[in-house]
Design an enzyme around this catalytic site. Structure first.
Site, PDB file in Angstrom:
ATOM      1  N   SER A  92       0.828  -1.205   0.000  1.00  0.00           N
ATOM      2  CA  SER A  92       0.000   0.000   0.000  1.00  0.00           C
ATOM      3  C   SER A  92       0.857   1.246   0.000  1.00  0.00           C
ATOM      4  CB  SER A  92      -0.902   0.012   1.237  1.00  0.00           C
ATOM      5  OG  SER A  92      -1.545   1.265   1.389  1.00  0.00           O
TER       6      SER A  92
ATOM      7  N   TYR B 114      -2.315   0.327   9.978  1.00  0.00           N
ATOM      8  CA  TYR B 114      -2.458  -0.327   8.674  1.00  0.00           C
ATOM      9  C   TYR B 114      -1.203  -0.133   7.832  1.00  0.00           C
ATOM     10  CZ  TYR B 114      -3.797  -0.990   3.817  1.00  0.00           C
ATOM     11  OH  TYR B 114      -3.825  -1.388   2.508  1.00  0.00           O
TER      12      TYR B 114
ATOM     13  N   LYS C   5       1.652  -3.047   6.626  1.00  0.00           N
ATOM     14  CA  LYS C   5       2.067  -3.318   5.248  1.00  0.00           C
ATOM     15  C   LYS C   5       3.586  -3.200   5.099  1.00  0.00           C
ATOM     16  CE  LYS C   5      -1.751  -4.310   3.082  1.00  0.00           C
ATOM     17  NZ  LYS C   5      -1.916  -5.608   2.398  1.00  0.00           N
TER      18      LYS C   5
END
Length: 325
Positions: free
Chosen positions: A117, A141, A145
Site C-alpha cells: 500500500s 495499517y 504493510k
C-alpha cells in the site's frame, strides 16, 4: 500449476483472479469471506474458504492445488479503523503474512506477489513519490504493510541458499477505483467511489472534505488507479517471478499526476447524469494537499500504464454498482 490468490473473493482480489484466467494461468481463491463476496468468485475457480491465519489450511491449499506462487491480497485494509483496532490489524496483516510465508516454505512454494500500500509512505514531503521515498506510515495499517514488506525481504535472505529461495515483490498503490467486470464492485464503506455512489443511489448529496488545499482547485489530489490496471500488474509480476526474470523488491503503481476530489465529482456528474453540487465540509485531520506517485519503474517491468480516463473509471464503477441492485 496454479496461483493462490488470498482475498480472491474481494474487490481487488476478484479482479486479479479474472486477470490470471485471462492470461492462461489457473487461479485458486483462499478467502474467509469476512468482506469478500462468494458471488465474486467465478464458478470454474476453486474456492478454499478459511483464514490466512490457519497454517494447516494454507499449506494444504498450496499442496492440494500444486501452487507455484501466491498473490497475497487478503488483509484488513481500513487505515482509519486500524487506529482503533491495531491488534486486529496486526493479527490479520502481519501474522497472516507470516503464516503464509511459513506455509510456503513448508510446501516448497517460492514465488509471492504482495499487495502492499501507499500507506507505507504516510504523508510524504515530496511532490512525486518514488520507491525510495522515506517510509513513515501514519497508521497501524500502513505499519503492517511495511512490516509485510520487511518479512518478504528477510525471508528472501534466509532462504537464498535453499532449494526454493523466495522470490518476491511488493506492489504499492493508492486509491483503486472502477470495475473491469460488471459483476464485481467496490463494497468498502470507506472508499470515495462507493461513498459517492451510495449517496446518489439514496438521493443524497455527496460531500467534499475541505476546499482550501494548496492545489489548483482547492481540493486534495490523489492517485486514482483503475482496478483492471492494478490486476494486470499483479499478473505481470507473477509471470515475471515464475519465469525467473529479474524483479524489484517493490513497485509503486502510481499515475504520475493524480486527480483532485473535485475532478472526480465533476466526472460523476458527467457520467451519471445526476446533477449535484457537493456539500463542503471541514478538512479531515491529517489529510495532506497532494499524494501522487510515479509509476515509471512498474511501467518498465510490469507493463504498468493508466489505460482508463477518469470518466471511464467512474462509468465502470457506477455500472457495476448499479448492476448489483
Amino acid at each position: 500449476m496454479s496461483w493462490l490468490v488470498t482475498g480472491g473473493a474481494g474487490y481487488i482480489g476478484a479482479h486479479v483472479v479474472r486477470a490470471l484466467s485471462a492470461a492462461g494461468l489457473t487461479p485458486v481463491v483462499l478467502d474467509d469471506l469476512s468482506s469478500g463476496q462468494p458471488s465474486f468468485v467465478p464458478e470454474d475457480v476453486a474456492l478454499v474458504e478459511g483464514s490466512i491465519l490457519d497454517r494447516a489450511l494454507v499449506e494444504g491449499a498450496l499442496r492440494e492445488h500444486s501452487v507455484e506462487g501466491v498473490i497475497h491480497v487478503a488483509g484488513f485494509k481500513y487505515a482509519g479503523v486500524s487506529v482503533q483496532r491495531p491488534l486486529h490489524t496486526y493479527a490479520q496483516n502481519v501474522e497472516g503474512t507470516r503464516v503464509i510465508l511459513e506455509a510456503m516454505e513448508a510446501a516448497g512454494v517460492a514465488n509471492i506477489v504482495f499487495s502492499s500500500s501507499a500507506a507505507v509512505f504516510g504523508t510524504p514531503d515530496v511532490d512525486l513519490v518514488t520507491e525510495d521515498t522515506a517510509k513513515r506510515p501514519a497508521s497501524p495499517y500502513g505499519e503492517s504493510k511495511l512490516i509485510g514488506e520487511w518479512m518478504l525481504r528477510d525471508q528472501g535472505v534466509a532462504t537464498a541458499a535453499s532449494a526454493t529461495p523466495l522470490r518476491h515483490t511488493s506492489l504499492r498503490y493508492f486509491n483503486v477505483v472502477g470495475s473491469a467486470d460488471s459483476t464485481v464492485y467496490d463494497v468498502s464503506p470507506h472508499n470515495l467511489f462507493p461513498i459517492v455512489f451510495e449517496a446518489l443511489l439514496n438521493g443524497q448529496t455527496p460531500s467534499i472534505f475541505g476546499n482550501d488545499y494548496n492545489t489548483p482547485d482547492g481540493t486534495n489530489v490523489r492517485d486514482y488507479v483503475h482496478v483492471g490496471d492494478i490486476a494486470a500488474a499483479h499478473v505481470e509480476a507473477a509471470k515475471r517471478l515464475a519465469a525467473g526474470e529479474p524483479i524489484e523488491p517493490a513497485y509503486n503503481l502510481g499515475s504520475g499526476d493524480g486527480l483532485s476530489v473535485k475532478q472526480i465529482m465533476d466526472a460523476v456528474v458527467r457520467v451519471t447524469g445526476i446533477e449535484f453540487v457537493p456539500t463542503m465540509g471541514p478538512r479531515r485531520p491529517g489529510d495532506p494537499d497532494r499524494i501522487v506517485a510515479t509509476g515509471e519503474l512498474a511501467a518498465r517491468d510490469l507493463d504498468w500504464t493508466m489505460r482508463y480516463t477518469v470518466d471511464e473509471m467512474v462509468r465502470t464503477g457506477w455500472e457495476a454498482r448499479r448492476n448489483a441492485g
